[in-house]
Scaffold this active site. Sequence first.
Site, PDB file in Angstrom:
ATOM      1  N   TRP A 116      95.694 -20.801 -48.848  1.00 32.27           N
ATOM      2  CA  TRP A 116      96.937 -21.554 -48.721  1.00 32.27           C
ATOM      3  C   TRP A 116      97.590 -21.837 -50.075  1.00 32.27           C
ATOM      4  O   TRP A 116      98.567 -22.562 -50.134  1.00 32.27           O
ATOM      5  CB  TRP A 116      96.672 -22.879 -47.988  1.00 32.27           C
ATOM      6  CG  TRP A 116      96.110 -22.692 -46.630  1.00 32.27           C
ATOM      7  CD1 TRP A 116      96.804 -22.532 -45.460  1.00 32.27           C
ATOM      8  CD2 TRP A 116      94.716 -22.635 -46.272  1.00 32.27           C
ATOM      9  NE1 TRP A 116      95.932 -22.375 -44.408  1.00 32.27           N
ATOM     10  CE2 TRP A 116      94.649 -22.439 -44.876  1.00 32.27           C
ATOM     11  CE3 TRP A 116      93.521 -22.722 -46.989  1.00 32.27           C
ATOM     12  CZ2 TRP A 116      93.431 -22.337 -44.182  1.00 32.27           C
ATOM     13  CZ3 TRP A 116      92.317 -22.606 -46.311  1.00 32.27           C
ATOM     14  CH2 TRP A 116      92.270 -22.418 -44.929  1.00 32.27           C
ATOM     15  N   ASP A 117      97.049 -21.301 -51.164  1.00 32.52           N
ATOM     16  CA  ASP A 117      97.535 -21.590 -52.513  1.00 32.52           C
ATOM     17  C   ASP A 117      97.435 -23.080 -52.806  1.00 32.52           C
ATOM     18  O   ASP A 117      98.331 -23.674 -53.411  1.00 32.52           O
ATOM     19  CB  ASP A 117      98.982 -21.107 -52.683  1.00 32.52           C
ATOM     20  CG  ASP A 117      99.394 -21.018 -54.148  1.00 32.52           C
ATOM     21  OD1 ASP A 117      98.524 -21.162 -55.031  1.00 32.52           O
ATOM     22  OD2 ASP A 117     100.596 -20.814 -54.415  1.00 32.52           O
ATOM     23  N   TYR A 118      96.343 -23.684 -52.399  1.00 32.90           N
ATOM     24  CA  TYR A 118      96.110 -25.107 -52.627  1.00 32.90           C
ATOM     25  C   TYR A 118      95.328 -25.339 -53.930  1.00 32.90           C
ATOM     26  O   TYR A 118      94.490 -26.237 -54.022  1.00 32.90           O
ATOM     27  CB  TYR A 118      95.334 -25.721 -51.460  1.00 32.90           C
ATOM     28  CG  TYR A 118      96.178 -26.084 -50.260  1.00 32.90           C
ATOM     29  CD1 TYR A 118      97.543 -26.316 -50.371  1.00 32.90           C
ATOM     30  CD2 TYR A 118      95.602 -26.206 -48.996  1.00 32.90           C
ATOM     31  CE1 TYR A 118      98.306 -26.657 -49.260  1.00 32.90           C
ATOM     32  CE2 TYR A 118      96.362 -26.554 -47.881  1.00 32.90           C
ATOM     33  CZ  TYR A 118      97.715 -26.772 -48.016  1.00 32.90           C
ATOM     34  OH  TYR A 118      98.460 -27.122 -46.923  1.00 32.90           O
ATOM     35  N   ASP A 119      95.585 -24.499 -54.940  1.00 37.13           N
ATOM     36  CA  ASP A 119      94.903 -24.690 -56.221  1.00 37.13           C
ATOM     37  C   ASP A 119      95.180 -26.085 -56.775  1.00 37.13           C
ATOM     38  O   ASP A 119      96.175 -26.724 -56.431  1.00 37.13           O
ATOM     39  CB  ASP A 119      95.330 -23.624 -57.234  1.00 37.13           C
ATOM     40  CG  ASP A 119      96.839 -23.485 -57.354  1.00 37.13           C
ATOM     41  OD1 ASP A 119      97.582 -24.174 -56.634  1.00 37.13           O
ATOM     42  OD2 ASP A 119      97.287 -22.679 -58.178  1.00 37.13           O
ATOM     43  N   ASP A 154      89.952 -20.859 -49.786  1.00 40.60           N
ATOM     44  CA  ASP A 154      91.372 -21.222 -49.819  1.00 40.60           C
ATOM     45  C   ASP A 154      92.263 -19.989 -49.628  1.00 40.60           C
ATOM     46  O   ASP A 154      92.219 -19.052 -50.415  1.00 40.60           O
ATOM     47  CB  ASP A 154      91.669 -21.888 -51.171  1.00 40.60           C
ATOM     48  CG  ASP A 154      93.102 -22.331 -51.331  1.00 40.60           C
ATOM     49  OD1 ASP A 154      93.893 -22.195 -50.376  1.00 40.60           O
ATOM     50  OD2 ASP A 154      93.446 -22.805 -52.430  1.00 40.60           O
TER      51      ASP A 154
END
Length: 786
Positions: A448-451, A446
């Site tokens: 994209w900061d898709y946490d 990741d």
Amino acid sequence: MGVLLALIGLVLAVGGGWLAILGGSAYYVITGLAMLAAGVLLFRGQMLGGWLYAAIVVLTAIWAFWEVGSNPWALIPRLVGPLVLLLLVALVMPTLTRRPGRWKAGFAGAAAVLLVTVVGGTVVAKLGAPAAALPLPAAGAALAGTDPLATGADWPAYGGTYGARRYSPLAQITPANVGSLERVWLTHTGDMPADLKHNKYGAETTPLKVGDRLYLCSAKNIMMALDPATGRELWRFDPKVPDANIPYTAACRGVSYYTVPGAQATATCATRIIEGTLDGRIVAVDANTGRPCTGFGTNGQVDIKQGMGEVVPGMVSITSAPTIVRGVIVTGHQVLDGQKRNAPSGVIQGYDAVTGEFRWAWDMLRPDRKGIPGPGDEYGRGTPNMWTTASGDESLGLVYLPMGNSAVDYWSGSRTPPEDFFATSLVALDVTTGRPRWRFQLVHHDVWDYDLGAQGTLIDFPTAGGNVPAIVVPSKQGDIYVLDRRNGRALTKVGRIPVPTTGVEPKRRVDGQPVSLYHTLRKADLTERDMWGMSPIDQLVCRIQFRRAAYKGFYTPPSDKQHSVEYPGYNGGTDWGGIAIDPARGVIVANYNDMPNYVRLVPRAEADKKGWAPRGEARGGDMGGGAEGAGDPQAGTPYAVDVNAGWRLPFTGLLCKQPPYGGIRAIDLRTGKTLWDRPLGTARNNGPFGIPSRLPVTIGTPNNGGAVVTAGGLVFIAAATDDLIRAIDLKTGKVVWQDVLPAGGQATPMTYEQNGRQYLVIMTGGHHFMETKVGDQVIAYALPKA
């Protein structure tokens, strides 16, 4: 008038030529040249200039409907500005002729233009009306009552229960009588920032209700108990968190309630309220008095930062309510985003809920670790953390962790294999041992900061072989997964899509990412036609930015040579507000954001010149009140990052993507089919240049906070930036009641029963990132007494 048309035409011609060279629409350069000619003719006093401009507007209308159809929001920047100019031109044209009655003719022409505009706008609005809702599924009694901590009259955990359904079986308030709902009490927490202009507050609190007490925390962790019928304060405890420890936001989403097994009800701390603080402590107080539980840790508190090594104030904070399963307090923590690769550890820790004794730690770089690191040792630095709320299954002894990313979100080159394995995953941890039982990864490598921001929601999921204990997992990218919560196996179809492998780390990019084939809140990839603005000029600017950016669809990696478009952005899909599920009807309710980010990786030398440095260093900032990622240093990597959250224009402040920017949707749990989908939020607090429009038009605004659904057939939600709380009919998606809040409602409401009366409660703390008014009000609503 001629000068005005010529100047606008010149801007459109020059900008349109640039856009055409970039491969974009030729409309702007053609229209710009035609407007330039019309302006020159009008300046010379020639009637032909007015007629030429009228022809431009007619052709513009044809082009607009060809490009975007009857979408009312897409038509606004294409038609409103040109029609306003046409009205002005119509008023000027009578001065260009000496024929008798010229003024009458001019005003008649102006009236005709205005009439066409109003009628056309009305038709467009009707064409853009939301689709009718599908019928709700037949009542699924087999799904009801599977939560061992069903809320009943109370609301004993942040998500209603640790199953996190955000569902109440109360049915006193219904679509038929909700119009009579009235405010019955309002209480202030007394916790407001000293400097409102530079505040970083966003309380985000959902209270608990157990018995005859309402429990909550303020933005800076002041714990309070209120009388649930009157709002009267019964006690408060201030853990005295220093301002220096406020991370990105001073937020406390909630507290936890725990009953000591076998303790006498009258014993001190037999029932207790437990919270995590912004400075990394776990604090336990007596639920009846608010006094610290002296037998818990040291004088009622435990410091989770032990073993983390150097921790700069504000870098480690607990903003979410701990989850307690089988007597173990399980807590993660927020590690301030974007600062440095060598940030404090994201270690997950377990503590005894009675004594505060350390039970275990899950350090993914040292999975064999047994105790707190001693002198000269520390937990693995920079590992993925869990900043949000976990859900738990008491019978299975599992706690479900929505995991984030390694420290620094937009560079992956130095991540270790364990970090790659567990980041952006749902991890089931054995609460007895602290060891992972299984994991399901939603994003590979990741950047994209898709946490995972939302709790997973526990439900019994219907399959051909009968109901299966499941967990429903929403995500920032919009996908919703359904997993067997015993083993992590997907119960609904999961696909894999090809994705770009470009950006600054092409060898680190995978060529495919998982997607849910069950349901997604994500919309189609952006195109140039989706660009927006309040006029053709700023829409043109957005089109040029779009064409100049690196964008190859979903999962386009960030770049240093040019901006990239990330869609959905890091606040897209489902964030910490989570989803609500009605288990009796088998309906998921999900509010969501639908906005892109405009991202650029900034080479280290350039970032150093700008003075971007981590928190705690001489040049380091404190994140101010700006958007997360806007100038994050990412020290220890080759690049800092600059994120334009929402992709806003610098002058007007409007977003480059056309509305809506947020919505709320009802989904059939069994099939994943959409039942209804509505924009969420009006434009009353939004407008160009930051000026509130006060228009009660449903535009679909950004939203933070979740919904609660009730057996009465209602969905209650605030979340949007218009400072309204709403009741939505679950059957139709129609708003059937609303009230204006005194501050931003960026929190999830809750509902309970006291003395035979159902109450609805919301915390109005506001939020600096959402640009809503900060507040400290806790507000309760109920039907009038009979």
